[in-house]
Write a protein that holds these residues in place. Structure first.
Motif, PDB file in Angstrom:
ATOM      1  N   ARG A  36       3.854 -11.319  -0.113  1.00 17.47           N
ATOM      2  CA  ARG A  36       3.665 -12.499   0.693  1.00 17.47           C
ATOM      3  C   ARG A  36       3.826 -13.770  -0.095  1.00 17.47           C
ATOM      4  O   ARG A  36       4.697 -14.558   0.130  1.00 17.47           O
ATOM      5  N   ARG A  37       2.940 -13.980  -1.015  1.00 17.54           N
ATOM      6  CA  ARG A  37       2.924 -15.299  -1.633  1.00 17.54           C
ATOM      7  C   ARG A  37       1.967 -15.304  -2.804  1.00 17.54           C
ATOM      8  O   ARG A  37       1.093 -14.473  -2.916  1.00 17.54           O
ATOM      9  N   ALA A  38       2.138 -16.301  -3.666  1.00 13.54           N
ATOM     10  CA  ALA A  38       1.138 -16.596  -4.678  1.00 13.54           C
ATOM     11  C   ALA A  38       0.475 -17.894  -4.259  1.00 13.54           C
ATOM     12  O   ALA A  38       1.072 -18.721  -3.598  1.00 13.54           O
ATOM     13  N   ASN A  63      -5.422 -10.630   2.687  1.00 11.51           N
ATOM     14  CA  ASN A  63      -4.910 -11.730   1.865  1.00 11.51           C
ATOM     15  C   ASN A  63      -4.926 -13.016   2.682  1.00 11.51           C
ATOM     16  O   ASN A  63      -4.435 -13.047   3.812  1.00 11.51           O
ATOM     17  N   VAL A  64      -5.519 -14.057   2.155  1.00  9.37           N
ATOM     18  CA  VAL A  64      -5.574 -15.358   2.834  1.00  9.37           C
ATOM     19  C   VAL A  64      -5.010 -16.428   1.898  1.00  9.37           C
ATOM     20  O   VAL A  64      -4.976 -16.235   0.688  1.00  9.37           O
ATOM     21  N   SER A 123      -7.850  -9.957  -1.202  1.00 10.24           N
ATOM     22  CA  SER A 123      -6.946  -9.255  -2.111  1.00 10.24           C
ATOM     23  C   SER A 123      -5.627  -9.992  -2.215  1.00 10.24           C
ATOM     24  O   SER A 123      -5.215 -10.695  -1.284  1.00 10.24           O
ATOM     25  N   ALA A 124      -4.940  -9.824  -3.338  1.00 15.37           N
ATOM     26  CA  ALA A 124      -3.541 -10.235  -3.418  1.00 15.37           C
ATOM     27  C   ALA A 124      -2.747  -9.346  -2.460  1.00 15.37           C
ATOM     28  O   ALA A 124      -3.040  -8.149  -2.332  1.00 15.37           O
ATOM     29  N   PHE A 125      -1.771  -9.921  -1.786  1.00 14.84           N
ATOM     30  CA  PHE A 125      -1.050  -9.157  -0.764  1.00 14.84           C
ATOM     31  C   PHE A 125      -0.403  -7.908  -1.349  1.00 14.84           C
ATOM     32  O   PHE A 125      -0.485  -6.823  -0.764  1.00 14.84           O
ATOM     33  N   GLU A 126       0.245  -8.051  -2.499  1.00 16.44           N
ATOM     34  CA  GLU A 126       0.993  -6.922  -3.062  1.00 16.44           C
ATOM     35  C   GLU A 126       0.096  -5.788  -3.535  1.00 16.44           C
ATOM     36  O   GLU A 126       0.559  -4.681  -3.799  1.00 16.44           O
ATOM     37  N   LYS A 127      -1.216  -6.051  -3.626  1.00 16.83           N
ATOM     38  CA  LYS A 127      -2.156  -5.012  -4.075  1.00 16.83           C
ATOM     39  C   LYS A 127      -2.798  -4.254  -2.915  1.00 16.83           C
ATOM     40  O   LYS A 127      -3.482  -3.255  -3.136  1.00 16.83           O
ATOM     41  N   ILE A 128      -2.570  -4.703  -1.684  1.00 17.79           N
ATOM     42  CA  ILE A 128      -3.268  -4.085  -0.560  1.00 17.79           C
ATOM     43  C   ILE A 128      -2.869  -2.624  -0.371  1.00 17.79           C
ATOM     44  O   ILE A 128      -3.726  -1.739  -0.302  1.00 17.79           O
ATOM     45  N   ILE A 129      -1.576  -2.357  -0.279  1.00 15.76           N
ATOM     46  CA  ILE A 129      -1.145  -0.974  -0.048  1.00 15.76           C
ATOM     47  C   ILE A 129      -1.521  -0.058  -1.211  1.00 15.76           C
ATOM     48  O   ILE A 129      -2.060   1.037  -0.986  1.00 15.76           O
TER      49      ILE A 129
END
Length: 301
Positions: free
Chosen positions: A9-11, A69-70, A108-114
């Motif tokens: 998603r984004r940083a 992630n927000v 959470s960071a988006f890329e860490k969710i899965i």
């Protein structure tokens, strides 16, 4: 988040676009936002037949651990008190009530969710995640929203999404609008002998919206609910451009092969059938993307 791309998603971005006398939107890259005044939907009762199908771990704990992630207004973001709120949150809370449990939201960071779902730390990933065939190889999805792309323009300054050649268009980085849609439109421009679209990517949606409000770009492309929210927050400075297009599904990610995806799908369908789902969508002004049927793993590409 936009249709969230496979890349992530984004940083978080600390840089804020400022201009004298201009309005900075959505906290100017701050995850806190007063947001619209939205009242919680009440009267949601536990459905024992669906709750009985929950995995034992969740039954015993009495909670769904949800990675999120927000910010991505209006779907998930923090209010001024730091509480995670939004359309996704209200719908997940309603699902949890249907299942007789509580939803516990962990940022959470988006890329860490899965990966964290795969590791068993989160029960569910809820972050405007697009259900794709590639992601379905890693997790299962319970679908809950039909998302399309909607462009915006400055008030009274039209831009044609189908002929934006040579125009400056803001997007959030790594979204489907950034990685696929606008590049494809730009290639078509060049193939027709017209200037390419000048794609301006921003790390946060609020910065992309600010750029449009301040006239630094000619248009903006984002997920329909995100664009609608940005327009509502702009004090009339921006408006829709053209009709929404495309179709993809947001889904809540769950461990691959777990019964949880099916349980969440049945809970969403129960809320659709009893009218609470549409009531929640209308509260947030996102009813245009409301589903009439939730499915497990609904990706077509």
């Amino acid at each position: 988040m936009s249709v969230r791309s496979v890349l992530g998603r984004r940083a978080l971005q600390a840089v804020c676009v400022l201009a004298v006398g201009a309005l900075a939107l959505a906290g100017c890259s701050n995850s806190e936002d007063s947001g619209p005044a939205v009242q919680k939907v009440g009267g949601i009762e536990k459905v024992d037949s669906i709750a009985a199908q929950l995995p034992d771990k969740i039954k015993q704990s009495g909670k769904l651990v949800v990675g999120v992630n927000v910010p991505y207004q209006p779907n998930e973001y923090k209010d001024p008190s730091g509480k995670i709120v939004g359309y996704d949150v209200d719908l997940m809370d309603a699902v949890a009530a249907t299942l007789g449990v509580k939803a516990e939201y962990l940022e959470s960071a988006f890329e860490k969710i899965i990966p964290t779902i795969q590791a068993g730390t989160y029960d569910v990933g809820m972050s405007s995640i697009t259900d794709t065939k590639e992601r379905e190889e890693q997790v299962d999805f319970a679908t809950y929203f039909n998302v399309r792309t909607q462009w915006a323009q400055q008030k009274g300054k039209p831009i044609d999404p189908d002929n934006a050649c040579g125009k400056r268009v803001a997007v959030q980085a790594t979204t489907i609008q950034d990685t696929d849609e606008l590049p494809d439109k730009s290639k078509k421009c060049v193939a027709e002998g017209k200037p390419a679209i000048d794609i301006k990517s921003f790390e946060e949606q609020s910065a992309a919206t600010n750029a449009l409000v301040l006239g630094q770009v000619d248009g903006m492309a984002a997920d329909l609910p995100v664009t609608v929210y940005a327009i509502q927050k702009s004090d009339g400075k921006i408006e829709k451009s053209g009709a929404a297009y495309g179709a993809a599904l947001y889904g809540w990610a769950t461990p691959k092969g777990s019964p949880l995806a099916g349980v969440l799908q049945k809970a969403v369908q129960s809320l659709i059938d009893n009218g609470k789902y549409l009531e929640i969508a209308k509260n947030w002004g996102v009813e245009e993307g409301a589903l009439t049927k939730s499915v497990v793993n609904g990706a077509t590409s």
